[in-house]
Scaffold this motif. Sequence first.
Motif, PDB file in Angstrom:
ATOM      1  N   VAL A 106      74.780  -2.850  37.597  1.00 38.07           N
ATOM      2  CA  VAL A 106      73.452  -2.502  38.109  1.00 38.07           C
ATOM      3  C   VAL A 106      72.984  -1.199  37.461  1.00 38.07           C
ATOM      4  O   VAL A 106      71.839  -1.097  37.002  1.00 38.07           O
ATOM      5  CB  VAL A 106      73.462  -2.385  39.649  1.00 38.07           C
ATOM      6  CG1 VAL A 106      72.153  -1.809  40.161  1.00 38.07           C
ATOM      7  CG2 VAL A 106      73.751  -3.734  40.301  1.00 38.07           C
ATOM      8  N   ARG A 107      73.860  -0.225  37.404  1.00 35.54           N
ATOM      9  CA  ARG A 107      73.511   1.068  36.817  1.00 35.54           C
ATOM     10  C   ARG A 107      73.138   0.905  35.334  1.00 35.54           C
ATOM     11  O   ARG A 107      72.158   1.483  34.854  1.00 35.54           O
ATOM     12  CB  ARG A 107      74.670   2.056  36.985  1.00 35.54           C
ATOM     13  CG  ARG A 107      74.347   3.466  36.530  1.00 35.54           C
ATOM     14  CD  ARG A 107      75.429   4.481  36.898  1.00 35.54           C
ATOM     15  NE  ARG A 107      76.767   4.126  36.440  1.00 35.54           N
ATOM     16  CZ  ARG A 107      77.767   3.720  37.235  1.00 35.54           C
ATOM     17  NH1 ARG A 107      77.593   3.627  38.543  1.00 35.54           N
ATOM     18  NH2 ARG A 107      78.941   3.417  36.729  1.00 35.54           N
ATOM     19  N   MET A 108      73.900   0.103  34.602  1.00 26.45           N
ATOM     20  CA  MET A 108      73.609  -0.130  33.186  1.00 26.45           C
ATOM     21  C   MET A 108      72.241  -0.796  33.009  1.00 26.45           C
ATOM     22  O   MET A 108      71.448  -0.383  32.148  1.00 26.45           O
ATOM     23  CB  MET A 108      74.699  -0.996  32.550  1.00 26.45           C
ATOM     24  CG  MET A 108      76.021  -0.281  32.379  1.00 26.45           C
ATOM     25  SD  MET A 108      77.379  -1.377  31.891  1.00 26.45           S
ATOM     26  CE  MET A 108      76.718  -2.225  30.485  1.00 26.45           C
TER      27      MET A 108
ATOM     28  N   THR B 121      65.116   2.162  32.495  1.00 29.18           N
ATOM     29  CA  THR B 121      64.597   3.526  32.490  1.00 29.18           C
ATOM     30  C   THR B 121      64.164   3.929  31.084  1.00 29.18           C
ATOM     31  O   THR B 121      63.117   4.546  30.897  1.00 29.18           O
ATOM     32  CB  THR B 121      65.645   4.508  33.044  1.00 29.18           C
ATOM     33  OG1 THR B 121      65.921   4.145  34.402  1.00 29.18           O
ATOM     34  CG2 THR B 121      65.150   5.937  32.988  1.00 29.18           C
TER      35      THR B 121
ATOM     36  N   GLU C 249      70.636  -2.564  43.706  1.00 32.80           N
ATOM     37  CA  GLU C 249      69.373  -1.828  43.751  1.00 32.80           C
ATOM     38  C   GLU C 249      68.768  -1.771  42.352  1.00 32.80           C
ATOM     39  O   GLU C 249      68.670  -0.716  41.736  1.00 32.80           O
ATOM     40  CB  GLU C 249      69.599  -0.438  44.329  1.00 32.80           C
ATOM     41  CG  GLU C 249      70.017  -0.480  45.781  1.00 32.80           C
ATOM     42  CD  GLU C 249      70.189   0.905  46.394  1.00 32.80           C
ATOM     43  OE1 GLU C 249      69.680   1.891  45.823  1.00 32.80           O
ATOM     44  OE2 GLU C 249      70.849   0.978  47.432  1.00 32.80           O
TER      45      GLU C 249
ATOM     46  N   GLU D  39      78.529  -2.416  40.615  1.00 32.63           N
ATOM     47  CA  GLU D  39      77.680  -1.222  40.682  1.00 32.63           C
ATOM     48  C   GLU D  39      77.424  -0.661  39.280  1.00 32.63           C
ATOM     49  O   GLU D  39      76.324  -0.202  38.979  1.00 32.63           O
ATOM     50  CB  GLU D  39      78.323  -0.163  41.576  1.00 32.63           C
ATOM     51  CG  GLU D  39      78.326  -0.550  43.038  1.00 32.63           C
ATOM     52  CD  GLU D  39      79.159   0.383  43.911  1.00 32.63           C
ATOM     53  OE1 GLU D  39      79.783   1.323  43.378  1.00 32.63           O
ATOM     54  OE2 GLU D  39      79.176   0.163  45.132  1.00 32.63           O
ATOM     55  N   LYS D  40      78.434  -0.734  38.435  1.00 27.53           N
ATOM     56  CA  LYS D  40      78.272  -0.258  37.057  1.00 27.53           C
ATOM     57  C   LYS D  40      77.281  -1.151  36.308  1.00 27.53           C
ATOM     58  O   LYS D  40      76.456  -0.652  35.538  1.00 27.53           O
ATOM     59  CB  LYS D  40      79.627  -0.235  36.339  1.00 27.53           C
ATOM     60  CG  LYS D  40      79.553   0.339  34.953  1.00 27.53           C
ATOM     61  CD  LYS D  40      80.916   0.490  34.330  1.00 27.53           C
ATOM     62  CE  LYS D  40      80.790   1.071  32.937  1.00 27.53           C
ATOM     63  NZ  LYS D  40      82.070   1.209  32.268  1.00 27.53           N
TER      64      LYS D  40
ATOM     65  N   ASN E 158      69.725  -0.698  35.020  1.00 29.15           N
ATOM     66  CA  ASN E 158      68.694   0.276  35.381  1.00 29.15           C
ATOM     67  C   ASN E 158      68.517   1.337  34.297  1.00 29.15           C
ATOM     68  O   ASN E 158      67.404   1.820  34.068  1.00 29.15           O
ATOM     69  CB  ASN E 158      69.011   0.918  36.731  1.00 29.15           C
ATOM     70  CG  ASN E 158      68.741  -0.017  37.889  1.00 29.15           C
ATOM     71  OD1 ASN E 158      68.001  -0.994  37.760  1.00 29.15           O
ATOM     72  ND2 ASN E 158      69.346   0.267  39.022  1.00 29.15           N
ATOM     73  N   GLN E 159      69.595   1.710  33.609  1.00 27.30           N
ATOM     74  CA  GLN E 159      69.480   2.673  32.512  1.00 27.30           C
ATOM     75  C   GLN E 159      68.659   2.094  31.362  1.00 27.30           C
ATOM     76  O   GLN E 159      67.849   2.791  30.749  1.00 27.30           O
ATOM     77  CB  GLN E 159      70.871   3.090  32.013  1.00 27.30           C
ATOM     78  CG  GLN E 159      71.604   4.002  32.959  1.00 27.30           C
ATOM     79  CD  GLN E 159      73.031   4.280  32.506  1.00 27.30           C
ATOM     80  OE1 GLN E 159      73.680   3.453  31.875  1.00 27.30           O
ATOM     81  NE2 GLN E 159      73.527   5.459  32.851  1.00 27.30           N
TER      82      GLN E 159
ATOM     83  N   HIS F 284      82.997  -1.951  42.380  1.00 32.24           N
ATOM     84  CA  HIS F 284      82.728  -0.878  41.414  1.00 32.24           C
ATOM     85  C   HIS F 284      82.147  -1.429  40.110  1.00 32.24           C
ATOM     86  O   HIS F 284      81.211  -0.848  39.543  1.00 32.24           O
ATOM     87  CB  HIS F 284      84.010  -0.082  41.145  1.00 32.24           C
ATOM     88  CG  HIS F 284      83.830   1.001  40.133  1.00 32.24           C
ATOM     89  ND1 HIS F 284      83.107   2.145  40.386  1.00 32.24           N
ATOM     90  CD2 HIS F 284      84.256   1.102  38.846  1.00 32.24           C
ATOM     91  CE1 HIS F 284      83.100   2.908  39.303  1.00 32.24           C
ATOM     92  NE2 HIS F 284      83.801   2.300  38.366  1.00 32.24           N
TER      93      HIS F 284
END
Length: 112
Positions: A11-13, A19, A59, A8-9, A15-16, A5
């Motif tokens: 990676v998400r950060m 973005t 990802e 994944e966070k 990617n944000q 988890h």
Amino acid sequence: MLLNHTDEKLVRMANQIATFFLSQPEDIRVEGVATHINKFWEPRMRKRFFEIVDAGAGEFLPLVLAAAVKIKRPGAPVADAVGLGDDAKGAPGGKGAQAGESLSEPSIPETT
């Protein structure tokens, strides 16, 4: 490599951040992502980031992977990393966040 988890966070950060910089001029995107991560991610976060990148896991957006070459690997020389010199110290003569300076200074590289 199986991501937990926390991974994944991370990676998400990343990617944000990418973005956001996709909305900026193309010539500052890579350095913008790298500068933001170098300034605001602690060494443990960057270490795990590189473990995930090196394993080919996560990802990540292509912009994150392009910026990885300019992100400081913990324990490595600063050489090609951006956002770590005098520009990363906050206001001239400042004492940093401990003295009440804002961490919200722009991460967008200045163009000349």
